[in-house]
Scaffold this active site. Sequence first.
Site, short mmCIF file in Angstrom:
data_model
loop_
_atom_site.label_atom_id
_atom_site.label_comp_id
_atom_site.label_asym_id
_atom_site.label_seq_id
_atom_site.Cartn_x
_atom_site.Cartn_y
_atom_site.Cartn_z
N LYS A 28 0.82 -1.22 0.00
CA LYS A 28 0.00 0.00 0.00
C LYS A 28 0.85 1.27 0.00
O LYS A 28 2.07 1.22 0.26
CB LYS A 28 -0.93 -0.03 1.23
CG LYS A 28 -1.99 -1.13 1.18
CD LYS A 28 -2.96 -1.00 2.35
CE LYS A 28 -4.02 -2.07 2.31
NZ LYS A 28 -4.99 -1.91 3.43
N TYR A 40 -12.49 -1.75 -3.45
CA TYR A 40 -12.94 -1.84 -2.06
C TYR A 40 -14.47 -1.71 -1.95
O TYR A 40 -14.98 -1.37 -0.88
CB TYR A 40 -12.25 -0.77 -1.21
CG TYR A 40 -10.90 -1.22 -0.67
CD1 TYR A 40 -10.78 -2.35 0.14
CD2 TYR A 40 -9.73 -0.50 -0.95
CE1 TYR A 40 -9.55 -2.76 0.65
CE2 TYR A 40 -8.49 -0.91 -0.43
CZ TYR A 40 -8.42 -2.03 0.36
OH TYR A 40 -7.20 -2.44 0.88
N PHE A 78 -15.20 4.39 7.12
CA PHE A 78 -13.84 4.71 6.70
C PHE A 78 -13.64 4.61 5.19
O PHE A 78 -12.53 4.76 4.70
CB PHE A 78 -12.83 3.82 7.43
CG PHE A 78 -13.08 2.34 7.27
CD1 PHE A 78 -12.67 1.66 6.12
CD2 PHE A 78 -13.72 1.62 8.27
CE1 PHE A 78 -12.90 0.30 5.97
CE2 PHE A 78 -13.96 0.26 8.13
CZ PHE A 78 -13.55 -0.40 6.97
N ARG A 108 -2.18 -14.07 4.83
CA ARG A 108 -2.88 -13.36 5.91
C ARG A 108 -2.08 -13.48 7.20
O ARG A 108 -2.03 -12.53 8.01
CB ARG A 108 -4.29 -13.95 6.13
CG ARG A 108 -5.25 -13.81 4.95
CD ARG A 108 -5.75 -12.42 4.70
NE ARG A 108 -6.30 -11.77 5.85
CZ ARG A 108 -6.99 -10.62 5.80
NH1 ARG A 108 -7.23 -10.03 4.63
NH2 ARG A 108 -7.44 -10.06 6.89
N THR A 135 -5.40 -6.70 10.99
CA THR A 135 -5.70 -5.42 10.32
C THR A 135 -5.16 -4.24 11.13
O THR A 135 -4.56 -3.32 10.59
CB THR A 135 -7.23 -5.28 10.15
OG1 THR A 135 -7.73 -6.44 9.50
CG2 THR A 135 -7.58 -4.04 9.35
N ARG A 164 2.50 -6.13 9.34
CA ARG A 164 1.79 -4.99 9.92
C ARG A 164 2.36 -4.60 11.28
O ARG A 164 2.42 -3.42 11.62
CB ARG A 164 0.29 -5.31 9.99
CG ARG A 164 -0.37 -5.16 8.60
CD ARG A 164 -1.73 -5.75 8.55
NE ARG A 164 -2.50 -5.31 7.38
CZ ARG A 164 -3.66 -5.85 7.01
NH1 ARG A 164 -4.18 -6.84 7.73
NH2 ARG A 164 -4.30 -5.41 5.95
N ASN A 168 -2.00 0.50 6.76
CA ASN A 168 -1.49 -0.75 7.32
C ASN A 168 -0.68 -1.59 6.33
O ASN A 168 -0.60 -2.80 6.44
CB ASN A 168 -2.62 -1.55 7.97
CG ASN A 168 -3.70 -1.94 6.99
OD1 ASN A 168 -3.59 -1.69 5.81
ND2 ASN A 168 -4.73 -2.59 7.50
N HIS A 222 -2.39 -5.31 1.63
CA HIS A 222 -3.69 -5.97 1.45
C HIS A 222 -3.43 -7.41 1.05
O HIS A 222 -2.48 -7.69 0.31
CB HIS A 222 -4.49 -5.30 0.32
CG HIS A 222 -5.65 -6.15 -0.15
ND1 HIS A 222 -6.87 -6.14 0.46
CD2 HIS A 222 -5.72 -7.08 -1.15
CE1 HIS A 222 -7.66 -7.03 -0.14
NE2 HIS A 222 -6.99 -7.61 -1.12
N GLU A 228 -9.84 -10.70 -7.49
CA GLU A 228 -8.86 -9.62 -7.36
C GLU A 228 -7.69 -9.82 -8.33
O GLU A 228 -7.22 -8.86 -8.94
CB GLU A 228 -8.37 -9.55 -5.90
CG GLU A 228 -9.46 -9.06 -4.96
CD GLU A 228 -9.10 -9.13 -3.48
OE1 GLU A 228 -9.95 -8.73 -2.67
OE2 GLU A 228 -7.99 -9.58 -3.13
P1 DAT Z 1 -7.96 -6.43 5.93
O1 DAT Z 1 -7.17 -5.44 5.08
O2 DAT Z 1 -7.15 -6.94 7.10
O3 DAT Z 1 -8.58 -7.53 5.13
P2 DAT Z 1 -10.63 -5.25 6.09
O4 DAT Z 1 -10.94 -6.01 4.83
O5 DAT Z 1 -11.55 -5.40 7.25
O6 DAT Z 1 -9.14 -5.59 6.60
O7 DAT Z 1 -10.55 -3.68 5.76
C1 DAT Z 1 -9.94 -3.23 4.57
C2 DAT Z 1 -9.08 -2.05 4.88
O8 DAT Z 1 -9.89 -0.97 5.34
C3 DAT Z 1 -8.04 -2.27 6.01
O9 DAT Z 1 -6.88 -2.90 5.55
C4 DAT Z 1 -7.81 -0.86 6.45
C5 DAT Z 1 -9.18 -0.21 6.32
N1 DAT Z 1 -9.90 -0.27 7.60
C6 DAT Z 1 -10.50 -1.35 8.15
N2 DAT Z 1 -11.06 -1.05 9.33
C7 DAT Z 1 -10.79 0.26 9.54
C8 DAT Z 1 -11.09 1.18 10.58
N3 DAT Z 1 -11.80 0.81 11.67
N4 DAT Z 1 -10.65 2.46 10.46
C9 DAT Z 1 -9.96 2.86 9.36
N5 DAT Z 1 -9.64 2.05 8.34
C10 DAT Z 1 -10.05 0.77 8.43
MG MG Z 2 -10.07 -7.50 3.67
#
Ligand code: DAT
Ligand code: MG
Length: 140
Positions: free
Chosen positions: A11, A51, A59, A87, A93, A104, A114, A117, A128
Site C-alpha cells: 500500500k 474496495y 472509513f 494473511r 488489520t 503490519r 497498514n 492488502h 482480485e
Molecule cells: P484487511 O485489510 O485486514 O482484510 P478489512 O478487509 O476489514 O481488513 O478492511 C480493509 C481495509 O480498510 C483495512 O486494511 C484498512 C481499512 N480499515 C478497516 N477497518 C478500519 C477502521 N476501523 N478504520 C480505518 N480504516 C479501516
Molecule cells: Mg479485507
Amino acid sequence: MALERTFSIIKPDATKRNLTGKIVAKFEEAGLRVVASKRIQLTLKQAQTFYGVHKERPFFDELCEFMISEPIVVQVLEGENAIAKNREVMGATNPAEAADGTIRKEFALSIGENSVHGSDAPETAKEEIAYFFSGLELVG
Ligand code: DAT
Ligand code: MG
C-alpha cells in the site's frame, strides 16, 4: 495441498517509505513466490471498485483517498495454502493487535495505513487477481 494463488497489494504508506523489498522478503521467507508484480497508481474509481465491499463503512472515503495517494505494488503470490499463509504473514488489520514478526506489526502506521492488502478467500483471490492481471502476466 496443491499450490494456491493469492492477491497482494503493497500500500501507499509502504511504497512511500521504500519498504517494497523488505515486504517482499517477508513473503519469500514465508514460502510464497511472486508470480506477477507491477507498480501502478490507482484512480479513485478503481479504488472504489476494488474496495466496493466496504462502501457502507465509515472509513470508505478515507480508505479510497489513501489508496490513490501514492503508487502501489500489486502482486500475485503462489504457494501451499497461499491465502491463509499471506494473511498470517500480514498480521491483524490493526497493527496494535498484530503478532510479532508480521508485516503490519513491523511496518504499519495505523489501522488505515497498514502497509498491505491480502485476499481473504479463494473467490476474492480469483476476482482480485483477474481485476489487475491478465493470464499472460502470471508466470508461475
Ligand atoms: P484487511 O485489510 O485486514 O482484510 P478489512 O478487509 O476489514 O481488513 O478492511 C480493509 C481495509 O480498510 C483495512 O486494511 C484498512 C481499512 N480499515 C478497516 N477497518 C478500519 C477502521 N476501523 N478504520 C480505518 N480504516 C479501516
Ligand atoms: Mg479485507
